[in-house]
Design an enzyme around this catalytic site. Structure first.
Site, PDB file in Angstrom:
ATOM      1  CG  HIS A 181      -2.007  -0.961   1.198  1.00 28.54           C
ATOM      2  ND1 HIS A 181      -3.254  -0.703   0.700  1.00 28.54           N
ATOM      3  CD2 HIS A 181      -2.028  -2.247   1.613  1.00 28.54           C
ATOM      4  CE1 HIS A 181      -4.011  -1.777   0.816  1.00 28.54           C
ATOM      5  NE2 HIS A 181      -3.277  -2.736   1.371  1.00 28.54           N
ATOM      6  CE  LYS A 219      -6.414  14.078   0.175  1.00 27.66           C
ATOM      7  NZ  LYS A 219      -6.755  12.810  -0.407  1.00 27.66           N
ATOM      8  NE  ARG A 220      -3.665  10.362  10.104  1.00 28.63           N
ATOM      9  CZ  ARG A 220      -3.459   9.483  11.077  1.00 28.63           C
ATOM     10  NH1 ARG A 220      -4.369   8.579  11.375  1.00 28.63           N
ATOM     11  NH2 ARG A 220      -2.362   9.529  11.802  1.00 28.63           N
ATOM     12  CE  LYS A 233      -2.299  10.997   2.954  1.00 29.55           C
ATOM     13  NZ  LYS A 233      -3.086  10.119   2.070  1.00 29.55           N
ATOM     14  CB  THR A 281     -10.122   5.079  -1.229  1.00 25.96           C
ATOM     15  OG1 THR A 281      -9.596   5.397   0.055  1.00 25.96           O
ATOM     16  CG2 THR A 281      -9.522   3.795  -1.730  1.00 25.96           C
ATOM     17  CE  LYS A 318     -14.020   6.220   0.693  1.00 29.35           C
ATOM     18  NZ  LYS A 318     -13.238   6.336   1.934  1.00 29.35           N
TER      19      LYS A 318
HETATM   20  C1  NBG Z   1      -2.520   3.798   1.988  1.00 34.73           C
HETATM   21  C2  NBG Z   1      -2.139   4.698   0.827  1.00 34.73           C
HETATM   22  C3  NBG Z   1      -3.356   5.183   0.066  1.00 34.73           C
HETATM   23  C4  NBG Z   1      -4.221   3.993  -0.309  1.00 34.73           C
HETATM   24  C5  NBG Z   1      -4.538   3.166   0.924  1.00 34.73           C
HETATM   25  C6  NBG Z   1      -5.344   1.935   0.590  1.00 34.73           C
HETATM   26  C7  NBG Z   1      -1.039   3.035   3.789  1.00 34.73           C
HETATM   27  C8  NBG Z   1       0.210   2.337   4.135  1.00 34.73           C
HETATM   28  N1  NBG Z   1      -1.304   3.204   2.513  1.00 34.73           N
HETATM   29  O1  NBG Z   1      -2.961   5.852  -1.090  1.00 34.73           O
HETATM   30  O2  NBG Z   1      -1.394   5.792   1.296  1.00 34.73           O
HETATM   31  O3  NBG Z   1      -5.415   4.415  -0.910  1.00 34.73           O
HETATM   32  O4  NBG Z   1      -3.352   2.735   1.542  1.00 34.73           O
HETATM   33  O5  NBG Z   1      -4.725   1.174  -0.354  1.00 34.73           O
HETATM   34  O6  NBG Z   1      -1.769   3.417   4.663  1.00 34.73           O
END
Ligand code: NBG
Length: 963
Positions: free
Chosen positions: A477, A674-675, A680, A785, A789
């Site tokens: 991920h 988002k975080r 980002k 993601t 949405k």
């Molecule tokens: C996160 C990514 C996102 C991705 C999500 C789900 C982690 C390690 N990765 O870009 O930063 O959408 O995983 O796949 O949290």
């Protein structure tokens, strides 16, 4: 005993195995290593596959159904057939009709239990009065509340419990059916599940939302207010945990025999409050009012060991290793039902909670040392007390590794217990079981399986590893180095000594392969090795995963490409067939239907009155075609605008309640939630806000009239130890405070930081957006993601060529989003130039924004000065400066295009209808076909008459002709 008698006895024994509920082990069974005779049987079985009639789980199945799923694969087409409409689940049933349990030909009929079968052969009634009765009964008899102090909190709980009852019936039937059919099973392991509230989702999936709405109306309450009473279980950090939640929803919807496995933390992700512009973290004890959804399974417990030593012993004349001593902790299962949409299938999410393996020491207690006596209890339960609040970073703490092993070991033991009841040879294990690792956090599970196979069942290393490799698959991920898990060899040696030995063994055999392939190439060995020869040595968990899994996938096309060319380049060279892509998806049930009911109703209305688009999102493609044909665009657009306004009004109210700021829904809503992370680039958005403020401030009142009115929303948590991210939150709040209090500017522009961003608030925030920010530096966001949405609920992306943005642009058309910035190759080039000393990349307009910070124009922003200076002086690793002008241009384009509301609205609608690909159902279908090779296992529909209940002993003989 005659042969015949022996046979009868054997068959009876096997029937017993099938009949025994898998979740109800005998006492000895609980997590005890197999006894000597059992081991022998297993070993023997391995050499000698059992004859057909010896397979208990297959006795009831037809020949073709016995075929292991992998063999069937060839016959199936991977390419998706043109969308065919599945009938609605309740088609053929009248509303509120009494339904009976489907005919189950399960070998558990026992005449003495006829009465019980009869009593349990109907589903709970679905009519309004019965539902109301069941709610009040739970309030009085389960919650022990009196009828005079019923409030909304009690009504929520009573409602949830009554819904759970209805889920349980389907759940039980699904589990029974899966056990009977014995298909290949999927185990989705994730240390995070960011579920969000469950009540509405459950009602939607049970098709009971309307009925419950009416039932509650009679109690004088609105169902939305009851939804609002539910705590938001936040057992995850962000995208990764939320993805796992969407995926279990889709697995159930697609009738896959799947289990989610995770941890039941007492404290989820912290609650964020803003004080003096800064983030403060408060503990999130989400269980204050209990959790009506979960079922504690006292009969499903496993012991998990830590520390201790490895000894050599002789068993059956064979030398083997035994891991002994140390501490033991008990893992107890907590189950939540996961219903699918438009199906009766209902899967399980199983979360483990830690308990002390032994009660406190009576010795110490009797000596009066109460604290000491209780210490071990407390320590055991620490393991699952709190979720690590890091997103895309590794904390590297021993307790975290304990969580990972605790979770992995309990899960593997549980899978093995389910498997052992089938009495099949070990070599078939991967044909019946498939484990998906959601990132590297559960990697140790594969070592645990290897350990049990070798140490407890005495398989050879090669056979055991072969089983492991065929069973596991790994999803990566992230490519961020700070998020790639590495564990010091020292910590492993102490905590998991036997696992360390096995990791060395895996690495040894793997490096032998590398040597053969690249003789004399020490560099390759170093790069590929599972062990990093640093000081201290480290275990690279991602490498361990790649070496020990069948398939490795990234989560968006660009990301999977980068895995091949960068992160796992050398592995890809060795094993190209291992690498694949499965682009992420999100569930339209939660993110369109629950979050934006007005839009959902509209889409259903123009989908010929059917809601099947919720599980076949591609169907939406037909809507624009129909609007063209029937000349219905104007009416649809009008209704869409009304829906959007309703969603925006919800956010206006939310902001008033949570931030005490008045905003106007006629403004453009621009959202970035988002975080908070440097890659980002929330900071870049904040810089633009500064620019926008300065610009509006410098305009004449006449000029201002031409400004597109906009509210910029930010939301997201910063990891408590991530100083820069926390500073960015503080900066945003300081700037927002000035902007919102400036009478010249605030009628045209406002900035809001939405505190405590979480799933339940996302459901309010996302549908209200007109523009959403997806502006990570190209190559850094694996997928993202929320972008999906947002577009599904009618907002347009301002974003970079990164993650899933790229595929969204492909599907909806590049003119349906606002792309800007350097692409991934250009990013690499600029980084080189920076390293070579290139400076002077900050233009005058950006410099002015920096000056506003450096001169403390908005208040004391000293805490950002060093960062700003470093950006100017070659530290622009994330290209904040390099992308800034392109970003400003995109922003200007948005302001212009938003003025033409007709064109804008049409684009949003077209985009919504082209998002079919981003349903998590599509992602899961891809996993199922291309990685897991599993088939659906659809539970039969309920019966309309009472007679069709489970089989009676007289027709036992006809087992095999299942529907
Ligand atoms: C996160 C990514 C996102 C991705 C999500 C789900 C982690 C390690 N990765 O870009 O930063 O959408 O995983 O796949 O949290």
């Amino acid at each position: 005993m005659s042969d015949e008698e022996k046979n009868v006895e054997e068959v009876e024994k096997k029937e017993e195995v099938v009949q025994q509920s898998e979740e109800k082990p005998t006492e000895q069974e609980q997590s005890e290593p197999p006894k000597e005779e059992e081991k022998q049987t297993v070993v023997q079985e391995q050499q000698e596959p059992p004859k057909e009639e010896e397979k208990p789980a297959e006795v009831e199945l037809k020949q073709e159904e016995v075929k292991p799923p992998e063999e069937k694969k060839e016959q199936k087409k991977v390419n998706k057939a043109p969308t065919k409409r599945r009938p609605s689940l309740y088609e053929g049933f009248e509303e509120n009709q009494q339904l009976f349990r489907p005919e189950f030909r399960f070998q558990n009929t026992d005449e003495s239990k006829e009465k019980i079968y009869e009593l349990m052969d109907a589903y709970l009634p679905r009519d309004k009065l019965s539902i109301q009765k069941s709610i009040v009964q739970h309030i009085e008899y389960t919650l022990a509340s009196t009828r005079f102090d019923i409030n909304e909190g009690y009504i929520f709980q009573g409602t949830a419990l009554s819904v759970r009852d209805r889920l349980l019936e389907q759940w039980n039937d699904t589990q029974l059916y899966i056990k009977m059919k014995n298909p290949k099973k999927i185990y989705y392991m994730s240390i995070e599940f960011l579920l969000g509230r469950l009540l509405q989702n459950a009602l939607v999936n049970l098709k009971l939302e309307k009925c419950y709405t009416e039932a509650l109306m009679d109690f004088g309450v609105k169902i939305e207010d009851i939804y609002d009473k539910e705590n938001d279980p936040a057992l995850g950090n962000g995208g990764l945990g939320r993805l796992a939640a969407c995926y279990i929803d889709s697995m159930a919807t697609l009738n896959l025999p799947a289990w989610g496995y995770g941890l039941r933390y007492d404290y989820g992700i912290f609650k964020q409050v803003i004080e003096n512009f800064e983030q403060k973290e408060l503990p999130d004890y989400w269980l204050t009012k209990g959790n009506p959804w979960e079922i504690m399974r006292l009969d499903t417990q496993f012991k998990v060991r830590f520390y201790g030593t490895v000894k050599e012993e002789y068993r059956n004349g064979k030398q083997c290793k035994v891991w002994k001593g140390g501490e033991e902790v008990q893992a107890v299962a907590y189950d939540t039902a996961v219903p699918g949409f438009n199906t009766f299938n209902c899967n399980t999410l199983r979360l483990w909670r830690a308990f002390p393996a032994e009660e406190f020491s009576f010795d110490d207690f009797n000596k009066g040392d109460y604290q000491k006596a209780l210490r071990s209890r407390d320590q055991a339960s620490y393991i699952t007390s709190v979720l690590y609040p890091n997103d895309n970073t590794l904390s590297g703490k021993e307790l975290r590794l304990k969580q990972e092993y605790f979770f992995s070991s309990a899960t593997v033991q549980n899978i093995l217990r389910r498997w052992s009841r089938l009495n099949l040879p070990w070599k078939d294990f991967p044909k019946y079981n498939c484990i998906q690792l959601n990132d590297t956090h559960p990697t140790i599970a594969l070592v645990e399986l290897l350990r049990i196979l070798i140490d407890d069942y005495q398989l050879d290393y090669k056979d055991a590893f072969d089983i492991v490799r065929k069973t596991f698959n790994y999803t990566n991920h992230t490519v961020l180095p700070e998020a790639l898990e590495k564990w010091g060899v020292d910590i492993f040696e102490r905590l998991l000594p036997r696992h360390l030995e096995l990791i060395y063994l895996i690495n040894y055999f793997f490096l032998e392969e590398v040597k053969k392939r690249y003789p004399g190439n020490g560099d390759k060995m170093m790069k590929l090795s599972i062990i990093e020869e640093s000081m201290p040595k480290q275990i690279r968990m991602a490498n361990l995963c790649v070496v020990s899994s069948t398939k490795v996938n990234g989560v968006a096309a660009i990301h999977s490409g980068l895995l091949k060319t960068m992160l796992f380049k050398d592995f890809y060279e060795m094993w190209p067939e291992k690498f694949t892509n499965v682009t992420n998806g999100v569930t339209p049930r939660r993110w369109i239907h629950c979050a934006f009911p007005e839009l959902s109703n509209l889409l259903t209305e123009y989908n010929e009155g059917r809601d099947d688009w919720l599980s076949e999102l591609d169907l939406l493609e037909e809507i624009p075609k129909r609007l063209d044909e029937k000349n219905q665009w104007p009416e649809f657009m009008e209704k869409y605008k009304q829906a959007k306004t309703a969603a925006k009004k919800r956010l206006v109210e939310f902001v008033k309640k949570n931030c005490n700021i008045d905003i106007d829904e006629s403004f453009m809503f621009d959202v970035m939630v988002k975080r908070i992370h440097e890659y980002k680039r929330q900071f870049m958005n904040c810089l633009y806000c500064i620019y926008r403020y300065n610009k509006i401030k410098s305009m004449s009142p006449e000029e201002r009239k031409n400004v597109t009115k906009r509210v910029t929303f930010f939301g997201g948590k910063a990891a408590p130890g991530y100083a820069l991210a926390k500073n960015v939150i503080k900066l945003i709040n300081i700037v927002a405070n000035v902007v919102n209090h400036d009478n010249d500017v605030s009628p045209y522009f406002k900035m809001i930081f939405l505190p405590d961003y979480k799933v339940s608030s996302a459901q309010i925030i996302i549908p209200a957006a007109n523009i959403n920010h997806q502006i990570s530096t190209a190559g850094m966001e694996a997928s993202g993601t929320s972008c999906m949405k947002f577009v599904m609920t009618g907002s347009l992306i301002i974003g970079t060529r990164d993650g899933a943005n790229i595929e969204i642009a492909e599907k909806i058309g590049e003119d349906h989003l606002f792309y800007f910035g350097k692409n991934v190759n250009e990013v690499a080039q600029i980084r080189k130039e920076l390293a070579n000393g290139k400076r002077n990349y900050v233009g005058s307009r950006l410099q002015e924004c920096f000056n506003s910070i450096l001169n403390n124009k908005f208040g004391n922003t000293n805490f950002m000065h060093d960062y700003v200076k470093s950006l100017i002086d070659g530290g622009d690793y994330y290209l904040t400066c390099h992308d800034f002008y392109a970003y400003m241009e995109a922003q200007e384009k948005i302001d212009e295009e938003y003025k033409d509301q007709e064109k804008w609205t049409k684009k949003c609608i077209e985009a919504i209808c082209r998002m079919g690909f981003f349903s998590s159902d599509r992602s899961i279908e891809t996993y199922a076909k291309e990685i897991w090779h599993v088939d659906e296992c659809e539970v039969p529909k309920p019966a309309l008459t009472k007679d069709a209940r489970s089989v009676s002993s007289s027709n036992l003989k006809s087992l095999g002709d299942e529907k």
